[in-house]
Design a protein around this motif. Sequence first.
Motif, short mmCIF file in Angstrom:
data_model
loop_
_atom_site.label_atom_id
_atom_site.label_comp_id
_atom_site.label_asym_id
_atom_site.label_seq_id
_atom_site.Cartn_x
_atom_site.Cartn_y
_atom_site.Cartn_z
N GLY A 5 0.81 -1.21 0.00
CA GLY A 5 0.00 0.00 0.00
C GLY A 5 0.84 1.26 0.00
N TRP A 8 2.29 1.74 -3.37
CA TRP A 8 1.26 2.24 -4.29
C TRP A 8 1.11 3.75 -4.14
N MET A 9 1.10 4.24 -2.90
CA MET A 9 1.00 5.68 -2.67
C MET A 9 2.23 6.39 -3.21
N GLN A 20 -2.40 7.78 9.06
CA GLN A 20 -2.58 6.65 8.16
C GLN A 20 -1.64 5.51 8.54
N GLY A 42 -8.03 11.59 3.85
CA GLY A 42 -7.40 10.31 3.53
C GLY A 42 -7.85 9.15 4.40
N THR A 44 -10.27 6.95 3.85
CA THR A 44 -10.55 5.74 3.08
C THR A 44 -9.30 4.92 2.85
N TYR A 45 -8.22 5.56 2.37
CA TYR A 45 -7.00 4.81 2.09
C TYR A 45 -6.24 4.45 3.35
N TRP A 48 -8.36 1.21 4.03
CA TRP A 48 -8.40 0.25 2.92
C TRP A 48 -7.01 -0.30 2.58
N LEU A 49 -5.99 0.55 2.55
CA LEU A 49 -4.65 0.06 2.23
C LEU A 49 -4.12 -0.84 3.35
N ALA A 86 -12.99 4.59 -5.48
CA ALA A 86 -11.80 4.82 -4.65
C ALA A 86 -11.13 3.50 -4.27
N LEU A 87 -11.93 2.50 -3.91
CA LEU A 87 -11.37 1.22 -3.50
C LEU A 87 -10.75 0.47 -4.67
N PRO A 90 -6.35 1.08 -5.92
CA PRO A 90 -5.24 0.23 -5.47
C PRO A 90 -5.50 -1.26 -5.69
#
Length: 217
Positions: A5, A8-9, A20, A42, A44-45, A48-49, A86-87, A90
């Motif tokens: 994750g 990915w960011m 986060q 941020g 959600t990520y 989720w990440l 959004a999901l 990634p």
Amino acid sequence: MSSPGERWMAGRGWTPFPFQREVWSAVAQGRSGLLHATTGSGKTYAVWLGMLDALLRAHPPGRGAEPLRALWITPMRALAADTTRALSEPLGELAPSWTLGQRTGDTPTGERARQDRRFPTALVTTPESLSLMLTRERSREELGGVAFVVVDEWHELIGSKRGVQVQLALARLRRWNPRLATWGLSATLGNLVEAIAVLCGHGLPTPPVLVRGKLVK
């Protein structure tokens, strides 16, 4: 070594906020919790990440589509499409063989039929739709492998009949999987201690964690 994750960011030129990273650490430990932070910061990520990293460790990709592992509950059907987009970003890079879907009152009949044959790996849904899923004859077989549940906009649900629906659904899922991790997201909660207790329940293997993110007044 950085997590998938985080890589990915980094590929998008993004640097994780401290809150986060705090959520990622808690999720990696199998803990449930509540993330309280400003809309658009941020959240959600953050969740989720962290969940994707944990799922990728437990179920390495390459074996085809995974069964249903994560539920994302939204109180508003209108937000389901935005959440799904959004999901998917990634997920498409980190686990391209995994699937993502929506199940709300607006889901077309054809999509419902496909899900009835096989649920996606991650599903964005509403309290009402999840309650109906739990009444299905094969609900334990279909939902017993869920490892993570996210309740978005928890302030919209807590203390309401729909919030009670979520609590009952979580109780059933925890009975099937005592290690189920539950996370709530909100930007406008008042009594955070009560909010996390109502969401996460009691008797967890480890206490739930309250993460305070970026708050702009």
